[in-house]
Design an enzyme around this catalytic site. Structure first.
Site, PDB file in Angstrom:
ATOM      1  CG  ASN B 202      -0.193  -0.298   2.552  1.00  0.00           C
ATOM      2  OD1 ASN B 202       0.938   0.078   2.499  1.00  0.00           O
ATOM      3  ND2 ASN B 202      -0.993   0.095   3.969  1.00  0.00           N
ATOM      4  CG  HIS B 203       4.648   1.488   1.479  1.00  0.00           C
ATOM      5  ND1 HIS B 203       5.434   0.712   2.028  1.00  0.00           N
ATOM      6  CD2 HIS B 203       3.725   1.840   2.504  1.00  0.00           C
ATOM      7  CE1 HIS B 203       5.398   0.329   3.204  1.00  0.00           C
ATOM      8  NE2 HIS B 203       4.384   1.089   3.580  1.00  0.00           N
ATOM      9  CG  LEU B 205       5.480  10.242  -4.923  1.00  0.00           C
ATOM     10  CD1 LEU B 205       7.235  10.242  -4.973  1.00  0.00           C
ATOM     11  CD2 LEU B 205       4.997  10.664  -6.303  1.00  0.00           C
ATOM     12  CG  ASN B 325       3.064   1.213  11.750  1.00  0.00           C
ATOM     13  OD1 ASN B 325       1.775   1.346  12.052  1.00  0.00           O
ATOM     14  ND2 ASN B 325       3.441   0.553  10.619  1.00  0.00           N
ATOM     15  N   GLY B 374      -5.645   7.675   1.415  1.00  0.00           N
ATOM     16  CA  GLY B 374      -6.936   7.040   0.976  1.00  0.00           C
ATOM     17  C   GLY B 374      -6.194   5.656   0.355  1.00  0.00           C
ATOM     18  CG  MET B 376      -4.783   2.951  -6.585  1.00  0.00           C
ATOM     19  SD  MET B 376      -3.708   1.930  -7.348  1.00  0.00           S
ATOM     20  CE  MET B 376      -4.698   0.587  -7.825  1.00  0.00           C
ATOM     21  CG  HIS B 399      -3.159   4.776   9.612  1.00  0.00           C
ATOM     22  ND1 HIS B 399      -4.145   3.658   9.818  1.00  0.00           N
ATOM     23  CD2 HIS B 399      -2.370   3.735   8.816  1.00  0.00           C
ATOM     24  CE1 HIS B 399      -3.895   2.554   9.076  1.00  0.00           C
ATOM     25  NE2 HIS B 399      -2.825   2.614   8.665  1.00  0.00           N
TER      26      HIS B 399
END
Lengths: 143, 476
Positions: B202-203, B205, B325, B374, B376, B399
């Site tokens: 889920n990372h 930019l 975290n 959110g 993508m 978060h």
């Protein structure tokens, strides 16, 4: 994938992450299937050629902790050697695991890896033998 | 979630009264619909957290809470070191100091529209993303230790960014108390090729447009107006943090009984804050926080270089950088007395309220920016820490959206290509090395982030300031 033969693997649902489960006639087979299930969470295992060898050794106080250690040693090898694995030969004696994994360097376009496994967790962690003598090894992996 | 054991306190807060081995109550912030959608595992896990030694006031679940390992994701808990309080590796998570950084561009959608595709291609080319990707920076042993000690301050001193960036990062860009020698060689080796990489899952930019401002006064302080283009970076401490999490989870499982701790579940592995294992973990975990701060700083540098190519006249300033975290030592008032407590936030954002002494001067009156990602295809939000949230949640808020569907089901439901095409029709460009990864992260696999943010707003945890809509997204 989930066919009824002597050893196989499957995924089970977890809200954010992925549950992995391996079955086998021996604990070694169940561990090796659990490893296949983990790689299958990343990519299509059939596309990973078993060309390069990686030896793995770990020991833990019990079988469940040993499963997590085994998977985490693989996660480490994937991360530092930039490899994926598809074949596993596992031996366990007195809570010591000696294994060989075969795989190849990650090829992003061919393997299409979907997620990076951060680590195996103690969530839903179970290693047991049923009344028919079949072994099952499972846990949730954090992705 | 089965709400039979819940007592509704307000429209947006619910309580589980202590029973059995619970030392404190559990409190969940959510509206009735979110409670309905929450997995039963959330209540099971938050009840288990309430059983841990030295817990103070209550175990909290944020509106985006979902089934984690040990602690729920979206879990907040404070522990008192003087009362047998513990630190838990699972209570921080594997991706230590995973967080969101927001950059201001001063551009509008009109400015970037003509170069949108080229910009997406350049960002995708220059910011390493995805499984097996490697960074451009390879640190030797000494540099690695300096990075773990110095965080984003080290990155700025090494030429990645400017000193003005630092006051817009939690802890001024450097977590004190980091002990690089407590970080294993394995963890350092895992990080060797991963500095300045985004990771996967889920990372992301994202280049986003500010589509709505809810709070004009605060938005002025944050320097955002409707129509602005901003950039969000979501990633963490990469392999180093993952390895530290893995190693200490095991150590804490094995040593728990030596400390007289009976674990309701092994995944709640923890150690007393004042024990050798506890102290060692804190030193290593703080080093991982610095790793995450340095990582986001290096990625910022790479993003700036790309934008400089297209828009030579602009400089990308930081709005803020938050981690979701962590376990941090903070001052809080409990029963009228000031206490030094270790606050675990797992999938929860620190949200200091207006006037908090640790806030940089610029945010003293507005409260801390709280950056909510959110999925993508859906909106992200900028919030601000709300007055009174120290009593509600030890100054914490949500978060992100949280998943509503497993990865496996998402992969079976959508094709990556189809998701990319549908988003393209809505003007959102996706760049990712893996189409399966895109399918697993499909917008439909996530909960409605709007409901989560509204619950945080109305529960009084953080105030809504602005809503962001994605324009282009680089997905690992």
């Amino acid at each position: 994938m989930n066919y009824r033969k002597e050893c196989y693997w499957e995924h089970f649902a977890h809200e954010a992450d992925i549950g992995i489960r391996g079955y086998g006639n021996t604990i070694e087979m169940a561990f090796s299937q659990a490893a296949t299930a983990m790689i299958a969470a990343i990519c299509d295992v059939s596309k990973v050629k078993p060309m390069i060898r990686q030896d793995i050794y770990c020991e833990a106080p019990d079988n469940e902790l040993l499963l997590v250690d085994w998977l985490n040693e693989l996660v480490y090898a994937i991360a530092v050697r930039h490899m994926l694995f598809s074949q596993f030969d596992v031996n366990i004696e007195n809570s010591c695991l000696k294994a060989t994994a075969w795989g190849e360097p990650i090829d992003i376009s061919r393997h299409q890896p979907a997620v990076e496994v951060k680590g195996a967790t103690y969530t839903e962690l179970k290693v047991n033998k049923d009344s028919n003598g079949k072994w099952m090894a499972q846990c949730v992996i954090d992705v | 979630m089965d709400n039979k054991q819940l007592t509704q306190l307000t429209e947006y807060s619910w309580k589980i009264e202590p029973y059995g081995e619970m030392r404190v109550p559990a409190i969940i912030y959510a509206d009735a619909d979110l409670i309905d959608q929450m997995d039963d595992k959330v209540s099971e896990q938050i009840i288990n957290v309430a059983k841990l030694p030295g817990i103070v006031s209550a175990a909290y679940a944020m509106p985006d809470a979902h089934w984690g390992y040990g602690f729920p994701i979206g879990g907040v808990a404070a522990f008192d070191p003087d009362n047998g309080g513990i630190v838990s590796a699972g209570g921080v998570g594997f991706d230590i100091s995973c967080g969101v950084r927001n950059l201001l561009t001063g551009l509008t959608l009109q400015d970037i529209e003509p170069v949108k595709k080229k910009l997406a291609d350049s960002l995708f080319r220059d910011i390493p993303a995805g499984v097996g990707s490697t960074g451009h920076i390879h640190l030797n042993k000494k540099e690695m230790d300096s990075m773990l000690e110095g965080g984003a301050q080290w990155a700025v001193e090494s030429g990645y960014g400017i000193p003005a960036d630092l006051e817009r990062i939690e802890e001024n860009g450097r977590m004190s108390g980091a002990v690089p020698s407590e970080v294993s060689d394995h963890a350092k080796k895992r990080q060797r090729d991963e500095m300045g990489t985004l990771g996967s899952g889920n990372h992301y930019l994202e280049v986003q447009e500010v589509v709505k401002v809810y709070d004009i006064n605060t938005s002025k302080v944050f320097n955002i107006t409707e129509g602005d283009i901003v950039i969000s970076i979501h990633c963490g401490s990469r392999g180093l943090g993952h390895q530290i999490g893995t190693e200490f989870l095991k150590r804490m499982v094995i040593t728990a009984s030596q400390h007289g701790i009976i674990l309701p579940d092994r995944e709640l592995a923890c150690a007393p804050l004042l024990s050798a294992v506890g102290k060692t973990y804190l030193g290593a975990m703080r080093a991982a926080i610095n790793c995450a701060l340095a990582n986001r700083q290096i990625i910022t540098h790479l993003v700036r270089k790309v934008f400089k190519h297209f828009f030579p006249e602009i400089h990308l300033n930081l709005l803020f950088d938050v981690s979701h975290n962590t376990c941090k030592l903070e001052k809080h008032i409990v029963n009228g007395k000031e206490k030094q407590l270790y606050i675990h936030r797992k999938g929860a954002t620190r949200a200091f309220s207006p006037g908090h002494e640790e806030l940089p001067t610029v945010f003293k009156q507005s409260g801390q920016p709280v950056l909510i990602g959110g999925s993508m295809g859906t909106s992200s939000y900028i919030l601000a820490g709300n007055t009174g949230n120290d009593v509600l949640s030890f100054s914490s808020a949500c978060h992100g959206a949280g998943r509503s569907m497993s990865r496996r089901k998402a992969f079976k439901t959508w094709h990556g290509r189809q998701v990319t095409d549908e988003l393209a029709e809505r003007g959102i460009i996706i760049r990712s090395p893996t189409s399966r990864g895109v399918a697993e992260e499909a917008p439909g696999a996530y909960k409605d982030v709007k409901a989560v943010v509204n619950a945080a707003h109305y529960a009084g945890l953080a105030r809504k300031v602005a809503k962001l809509q994605p324009v282009l997204c680089i997905k690992g």
